[in-house]
Design an enzyme around this catalytic site. Structure first.
Site, short mmCIF file in Angstrom:
data_model
loop_
_atom_site.label_atom_id
_atom_site.label_comp_id
_atom_site.label_asym_id
_atom_site.label_seq_id
_atom_site.Cartn_x
_atom_site.Cartn_y
_atom_site.Cartn_z
N PRO A 116 0.85 -1.20 0.00
CA PRO A 116 0.00 0.00 0.00
C PRO A 116 0.88 1.25 0.00
O PRO A 116 1.35 1.70 1.05
CB PRO A 116 -0.81 -0.13 1.30
CG PRO A 116 0.04 -0.98 2.18
CD PRO A 116 0.83 -1.89 1.30
N ILE A 165 5.19 3.22 7.52
CA ILE A 165 5.40 4.67 7.64
C ILE A 165 4.04 5.37 7.68
O ILE A 165 3.20 5.18 6.79
CB ILE A 165 6.22 5.22 6.46
CG1 ILE A 165 7.52 4.42 6.28
CG2 ILE A 165 6.49 6.71 6.63
CD1 ILE A 165 8.48 4.52 7.43
N ASP A 185 5.87 2.73 2.16
CA ASP A 185 4.95 1.64 2.50
C ASP A 185 4.13 2.10 3.70
O ASP A 185 4.66 2.25 4.80
CB ASP A 185 5.75 0.38 2.83
CG ASP A 185 4.88 -0.85 3.05
OD1 ASP A 185 3.69 -0.68 3.39
OD2 ASP A 185 5.39 -1.98 2.91
N HIS A 186 2.82 2.30 3.47
CA HIS A 186 1.97 2.88 4.51
C HIS A 186 1.78 1.93 5.70
O HIS A 186 1.31 2.35 6.76
CB HIS A 186 0.61 3.26 3.92
CG HIS A 186 -0.05 4.41 4.63
ND1 HIS A 186 0.35 4.87 5.86
CD2 HIS A 186 -1.11 5.20 4.28
CE1 HIS A 186 -0.40 5.87 6.25
NE2 HIS A 186 -1.32 6.10 5.29
N ARG A 187 2.12 0.65 5.55
CA ARG A 187 2.02 -0.28 6.68
C ARG A 187 3.08 0.02 7.74
O ARG A 187 2.91 -0.32 8.91
CB ARG A 187 2.18 -1.72 6.19
CG ARG A 187 1.08 -2.19 5.26
CD ARG A 187 1.39 -3.55 4.66
NE ARG A 187 2.61 -3.52 3.86
CZ ARG A 187 3.13 -4.59 3.27
NH1 ARG A 187 2.52 -5.77 3.39
NH2 ARG A 187 4.23 -4.50 2.56
#
Length: 650
Positions: A446, A626, A622-624
């Site tokens: 993501p 950061i 990577d939004h998981r």
């Protein structure tokens, strides 16, 4: 006494396994070593009973007939034993109950010692800590005995010894950080050295027997000569594709001359010849996947044997019985059965620990050795294991399986374009092809991109003052050197941006060092060599290494290690154009910084507009791992560092 290599039916063979260790008590005909050639695997038996005093070969050594394998302490042996000659076996050899000859001349081998460094092998990590030392000075160790225990954040590993001998010195201490190539121990090993001949007289009362002289040449030192196979070396990857064949049959090549170019998803590597000579045969084709140990070419080597060291004159009975001749080994059959395995399966079989005879059997029966349960020492696959595997396959009913053809991209097949003007196929470069699986991993990330602008007006002015002096030294000082230094500084404060999402997806793996991938455009596509520890280097050092990495990438000279271990990437459009873009996070990394061309822009100072050189930044993450606020804070800090690089010194 010495146990030597008998006539094994070939010029030389490789020591595949040592079946005894120092101190073992062995009987006559007990197997002591396993030798392998391209024809057969042979267990060499002991010709005498006794206690193993020393082992004079190592695993991987090449030996010929007469080479000393082990030294044996024979029970009841006197201080000055009579040296025994290796048996001479010919097509007309007789098996006599007693043979007493007047004289026997034989070379005597003296034992000399040398000190060998035992180093850290490739343990799969950049560095590890010595947690335990398992030996001490004066200890006698055998091949593959564990000598130290090292620990990393990934595993605890016992490091085996690569030689047998006596520990001469321990170089490291508990708690030391070590990496591949660091010396752990110094080991004193023993080796056999031929010396002058001695003549040993038999007792004067011994009866004289009619004899026929048979001359046996002692081992000779020889340069490589004859047909030599050049195989794929350790490339650091499981497999690579043949991208270019640089030689043709009949070409003369020098030692270390490049003969084949192979490409993987990590690197392009030129494979050098290990000997000089003439190309006799080429065993690979363009596009073929190869792995370590696969034969590439056969070279007729240009070598010459030197004068033999010694000769032994052995008395043999004059009356012979041909029907009782001894055949020491079984050579491979001249007829070759059909190969039932694909090239990929044969490549996989080459990685399994098994002898040539077992590999040949697997090819004939269509067996993938990785699926066979090994019963031999050190998980060696034996013939019996292959037969047992085949028997189970033949007697176990197999359920019918229907497997749909996989679609590589997960997308439906392309439509037919023939009604719309037709089409043609244009192949992608090898680098583009191998990049597809890696880029496809981005579908599972993501990803979000944070944009910002950095004022580099002052930084560019300073670079302009410095680049003239750098140019005189042959160094190209680009703005990328300053950006890499600033990002490395920031990653020390924000370690999550240089981390990795753990496999359990419940934690983050934080790295101890910074290794920065720098994307480089080449005619074949984008490649990403790694800049090591930029946080510990000056801007001048970074500029030098960036120039070297770029040149190696364009010249296809990058090694596998040049492309491994990065935990953050910078990709720059340079002066190509554009205002911003969304770079793809390169798994297993969690962030990548994109740099677009800087442009002069009006910036409001509270009273009016000032012309400023503004650099667009595009941080994909990577939004998981950061958060959006953390990404915005990261780029904001970076703009401040680039606006005034002196902040790095604070």
């Amino acid at each position: 006494m010495h146990i030597t290599t008998p006539d094994i039916g070939v010029d030389k063979a490789t020591v595949a396994e040592i079946l005894v260790k120092v101190g073992d008590t062995i009987a006559v005909d007990d197997s002591i070593v396993l030798l392998e050639s391209d024809k057969a695997s042979v267990e060499v038996p002991s010709t005498s009973a006794g206690v193993v005093k020393s082992i004079l070969v190592q695993q991987g050594d090449e030996v010929a007939e007469g080479a000393v394998l082990i030294e044996l302490a024979v029970e009841g042996q006197t201080a000055a034993p009579v040296a025994e000659t290796a048996p001479v076996e010919t097509a007309t050899q007789a098996v006599a109950a007693e043979v007493k000859s007047e004289t026997v001349e034989t070379p005597v081998a003296a034992i000399s010692s040398q000190v060998v460094d035992v180093q850290v092998p490739d343990i799969g990590v950049e560095k590890a800590t010595v947690s335990e030392i398992l030996v001490a000075v004066g200890d006698e160790i055998a091949l593959d005995d564990s000598i130290v225990v090292v620990e990393s954040d990934k595993a605890t590993v016992e490091v085996p010894s690569t030689v047998a001998g006596i520990v001469d010195a321990v170089i490291i201490q508990v708690g030391d950080s070590v990496k591949e190539g660091v010396v752990l121990l110094k080991v004193k090993t023993a080796s056999a050295t031929p010396v002058a001949d001695e003549v040993v007289a038999a007792p004067a009362t011994a009866p004289v027997v009619e004899t026929a002289k048979v001359e046996v040449a002692a081992p000779v030192a020889a340069a490589p000569k004859g047909a030599v196979e050049i195989a794929v070396p350790d490339l650091g990857v499981d497999k690579a594709a043949v991208a270019e064949i640089l030689v043709a049959v009949g070409d003369k090549v020098e030692k270390d001359q490049s003969i084949i170019v192979v490409e993987s998803d990590k690197a392009t590597v030129e494979v050098p010849s290990t000997t000089a000579g003439t190309i006799k045969a080429i065993h690979v084709t363009l596009g073929q996947n190869v792995s370590e140990g696969i034969a590439l070419v056969t070279i007729e080597a240009e070598g010459q044997a030197v004068a033999p060291v010694a000769q032994a004159s052995v008395a043999a009975p004059a009356k012979v019985e041909a029907q009782k001749a001894v055949v020491p080994v079984q050579t491979a059959s001249a007829t070759h059965s059909a190969d039932k395995l694909s090239k990929e399966q044969n490549a996989a079989n080459s990685k399994v620990y098994a002898g040539p005879a077992v590999r040949k059997l697997a090819r004939e029966l269509g067996v993938v050795l990785a699926e066979v349960k090994a019963s031999g020492p050190h998980e060696r696959v034996m013939k019996e294991d292959v037969f047992a595997f085949v028997k189970v396959k033949l007697t176990t009913p197999q359920a019918a399986q229907t497997v749909a053809a996989p679609v590589a991209s997960g997308l439906p097949a392309l439509p037919d374009f023939s009604a719309f003007g037709g089409s043609e196929i244009a192949p992608m470069t090898r680098l583009q092809q191998v990049s597809v699986p890696q880029l496809s991993l981005n579908n599972f990330i993501p990803q979000v991109t944070q944009f910002d602008l950095a004022d580099i007006t002052e930084l560019e002015a300073w670079r302009g003052e410095l680049k003239g002096k750098f140019k005189q030294d042959g160094i190209s000082l680009t703005i990328l050197a300053f950006i890499a230094k600033a990002v490395a500084f920031l990653l020390k404060e924000e370690p999550y941006f240089a981390g990795h999402l753990a496999d359990d997806q419940k934690s983050v793996v934080l790295r101890n060092e910074i290794h920065m991938g720098i994307a480089v455009a080449t005619p074949d596509g984008l490649t990403v060599p790694v800049l090591r520890n930029p946080d510990q280097k000056s801007i001048k050092q970074i500029a030098i290494e960036l120039g070297e990495l770029s040149k190696k990438a364009r010249d296809k000279k990058l090694s596998p290690k040049d492309l491994q271990g990065a935990n953050f990437t910078i990709t720059s459009l340079g002066s190509i154009g554009g205002t911003a873009f969304t770079p793809l996070v390169n798994w297993p990394q969690v962030a990548i910084l994109g740099i677009s061309p800087a442009t002069m822009q009006p910036v409001w100072n509270g009273e009016g507009f000032d012309p400023k050189l503004m650099l667009p930044l595009s941080l994909s993450y990577d939004h998981r791992v950061i958060n959006g606020a953390d990404a915005a804070r990261f780029t904001n800090k970076l703009t401040k560092l680039l606006a005034d690089i002196r902040n790095i010194l604070l």
